[in-house]
Design a protein around this motif. Sequence first.
Motif, PDB file in Angstrom:
ATOM      1  N   VAL A   1       0.774  -1.317   0.049  1.00 50.91           N
ATOM      2  CA  VAL A   1      -0.192   0.338  -0.077  1.00 50.91           C
ATOM      3  C   VAL A   1       0.732   1.000   0.167  1.00 50.91           C
ATOM      4  O   VAL A   1       0.459   2.363  -0.604  1.00 50.91           O
ATOM      5  N   PHE A   2       1.985   1.094   0.270  1.00 49.55           N
ATOM      6  CA  PHE A   2       3.126   2.083   0.684  1.00 49.55           C
ATOM      7  C   PHE A   2       3.240   2.828  -0.943  1.00 49.55           C
ATOM      8  O   PHE A   2       4.133   3.410  -1.432  1.00 49.55           O
ATOM      9  N   TYR A   3       3.213   1.933  -1.782  1.00 47.85           N
ATOM     10  CA  TYR A   3       3.488   1.773  -2.928  1.00 47.85           C
ATOM     11  C   TYR A   3       2.571   3.247  -3.740  1.00 47.85           C
ATOM     12  O   TYR A   3       1.827   2.289  -4.056  1.00 47.85           O
ATOM     13  N   THR A   4       2.256   3.909  -4.514  1.00 47.26           N
ATOM     14  CA  THR A   4       1.323   4.953  -4.715  1.00 47.26           C
ATOM     15  C   THR A   4       1.670   5.775  -5.711  1.00 47.26           C
ATOM     16  O   THR A   4       2.019   6.993  -5.347  1.00 47.26           O
ATOM     17  N   PRO A   5       2.032   5.115  -6.826  1.00 42.58           N
ATOM     18  CA  PRO A   5       2.347   6.466  -8.081  1.00 42.58           C
ATOM     19  C   PRO A   5       0.734   6.658  -8.480  1.00 42.58           C
ATOM     20  O   PRO A   5      -0.107   6.334  -7.920  1.00 42.58           O
ATOM     21  N   LYS A   6       0.834   8.043  -8.699  1.00 42.75           N
ATOM     22  CA  LYS A   6      -0.286   9.344  -8.195  1.00 42.75           C
ATOM     23  C   LYS A   6      -0.388   9.799 -10.285  1.00 42.75           C
ATOM     24  O   LYS A   6      -1.847   9.408 -10.648  1.00 42.75           O
ATOM     25  N   SER A   7       0.736   9.291 -11.140  1.00 46.29           N
ATOM     26  CA  SER A   7       0.700   9.788 -11.419  1.00 46.29           C
ATOM     27  C   SER A   7       1.389   8.606 -13.647  1.00 46.29           C
ATOM     28  O   SER A   7       2.142   8.112 -13.356  1.00 46.29           O
ATOM     29  N   LYS A   8       0.998   9.029 -14.270  1.00 42.65           N
ATOM     30  CA  LYS A   8       1.748   8.412 -16.002  1.00 42.65           C
ATOM     31  C   LYS A   8       1.213   9.431 -16.475  1.00 42.65           C
ATOM     32  O   LYS A   8       0.566  10.410 -16.498  1.00 42.65           O
ATOM     33  N   ILE A   9       2.074   9.277 -18.033  1.00 41.99           N
ATOM     34  CA  ILE A   9       1.596  10.483 -19.465  1.00 41.99           C
ATOM     35  C   ILE A   9       1.327   9.825 -20.586  1.00 41.99           C
ATOM     36  O   ILE A   9       1.878   9.218 -21.281  1.00 41.99           O
ATOM     37  N   GLU A  10       0.222  10.653 -20.761  1.00 43.56           N
ATOM     38  CA  GLU A  10      -0.425   9.790 -21.838  1.00 43.56           C
ATOM     39  C   GLU A  10      -1.163  10.839 -22.843  1.00 43.56           C
ATOM     40  O   GLU A  10      -1.600  12.195 -22.971  1.00 43.56           O
ATOM     41  N   ASN A  11       0.055  10.395 -24.116  1.00 43.33           N
ATOM     42  CA  ASN A  11      -0.650  11.802 -25.265  1.00 43.33           C
ATOM     43  C   ASN A  11      -0.296  12.863 -24.442  1.00 43.33           C
ATOM     44  O   ASN A  11      -0.945  14.157 -24.846  1.00 43.33           O
ATOM     45  N   ASN A  12       0.832  13.672 -23.932  1.00 43.73           N
ATOM     46  CA  ASN A  12       1.398  14.246 -22.953  1.00 43.73           C
ATOM     47  C   ASN A  12       0.701  15.012 -22.254  1.00 43.73           C
ATOM     48  O   ASN A  12       1.095  16.489 -22.339  1.00 43.73           O
ATOM     49  N   LYS A  13      -0.227  14.430 -21.237  1.00 44.22           N
ATOM     50  CA  LYS A  13      -0.611  15.313 -20.743  1.00 44.22           C
ATOM     51  C   LYS A  13      -0.480  13.883 -19.775  1.00 44.22           C
ATOM     52  O   LYS A  13      -0.459  12.742 -19.192  1.00 44.22           O
ATOM     53  N   PHE A  14      -0.472  14.449 -18.438  1.00 40.35           N
ATOM     54  CA  PHE A  14      -0.755  14.082 -16.629  1.00 40.35           C
ATOM     55  C   PHE A  14      -2.016  13.173 -16.804  1.00 40.35           C
ATOM     56  O   PHE A  14      -2.774  14.240 -16.817  1.00 40.35           O
ATOM     57  N   VAL A  15      -2.062  11.662 -16.529  1.00 42.81           N
ATOM     58  CA  VAL A  15      -3.009  11.353 -16.248  1.00 42.81           C
ATOM     59  C   VAL A  15      -3.252  10.437 -14.954  1.00 42.81           C
ATOM     60  O   VAL A  15      -1.804  10.082 -14.611  1.00 42.81           O
ATOM     61  N   ASP A  16      -4.516   9.974 -14.054  1.00 44.93           N
ATOM     62  CA  ASP A  16      -4.082   8.960 -13.486  1.00 44.93           C
ATOM     63  C   ASP A  16      -3.218   7.920 -13.447  1.00 44.93           C
ATOM     64  O   ASP A  16      -3.169   7.129 -14.128  1.00 44.93           O
ATOM     65  N   HIS A  17      -2.429   6.921 -12.252  1.00 45.40           N
ATOM     66  CA  HIS A  17      -2.094   6.211 -12.013  1.00 45.40           C
ATOM     67  C   HIS A  17      -3.164   5.200 -12.565  1.00 45.40           C
ATOM     68  O   HIS A  17      -3.547   5.491 -11.293  1.00 45.40           O
ATOM     69  N   HIS A  18      -2.948   3.994 -13.395  1.00 43.87           N
ATOM     70  CA  HIS A  18      -3.722   2.710 -12.880  1.00 43.87           C
ATOM     71  C   HIS A  18      -3.271   1.845 -12.509  1.00 43.87           C
ATOM     72  O   HIS A  18      -4.620   1.670 -11.899  1.00 43.87           O
TER      73      HIS A  18
END
Length: 321
Positions: A10-27
Amino acid sequence: MKIIYDPRHVFYTPKSKIENNKFVDHHDTSECIENLISTLSIGYKENFIKPKDFPRSYLYLVHEADYIFWLKNKSKSLSSGEEYFPKVFGYDRVYDNQTPIMSNTFEMAWISVKNALTGADLLLKYPETSVFSLTRPGGIHAGISIAGGGCYLNNAALAARYIQSKTNGFIAILNLNLNHANGTQEIFYNDSNVLTISIHINPVDNFPYTCGFEWEIGEEEGRSYNINFPIDRGSDGRTFKRVLEKAILEIDNFEPDFLIITLGNNLDTVSSEAKLNLSNSDLVEIGKMLSSTTYKKLIIYENGTNERNNETVSNFISTFE
């Protein structure tokens, strides 16, 4: 069947990824596995065990020293909550923009590996015939010296090398996680002691896009020991089971001592991320096909999409009891 689980994921908490040059919520969120644990606890509460500790030197059975050095030091250099994305591909040891490095990335990936190593250890030392390891972050896209696809260390490959370090056994790795296991393929591409098979969505229009085609059969000593079964997006259970029959036939011909199965989003039948038209009953039949094989089996479940049919996963596991 023992289920290996470490709540520290639960301490692994990626928030973002980049899709189409935009930051979106990580899956990749902790809720996926935590919700699954709640479901599995109903019937398997007594089966849960925590991972053992292992020397970190086992990482070098698969990954190059300079990559481990880079990942460890990049993680240490970041402040809490900070996410690092590659600025120069090649210099940075990440090949995409969905695999952020955080201050605890190396430690969390190592904890995930220990879940897989513990499963391998149980198969070696105890009369277990099947073990289920819950890992997060995943591993199938991590190569010898590079991260990607939300993966940093290759759980299945490290479990295989760990078994090889203790035995003279032959190992088959069957990837059913519907993205091609490009990292696992790279690691064993020249190895005739490990058979790697992957059933996945055709990479023409699916991650990782650049590999996973049927003509990739291995090289040198490993030639013919790498088999890819790309299938069309939206394929139904009948199609998948026919391909799985072919994969099992190849495994039987190889006659391994151990079978490692990586899976995750292939068990997803309900979310918007679902890629195949598989029903709950299809997945139970798939479980029965795999459980009927005579090899000792390590099943490595790697976290996938946000929504999950937890009952489906529970029913799949029940076929191995």
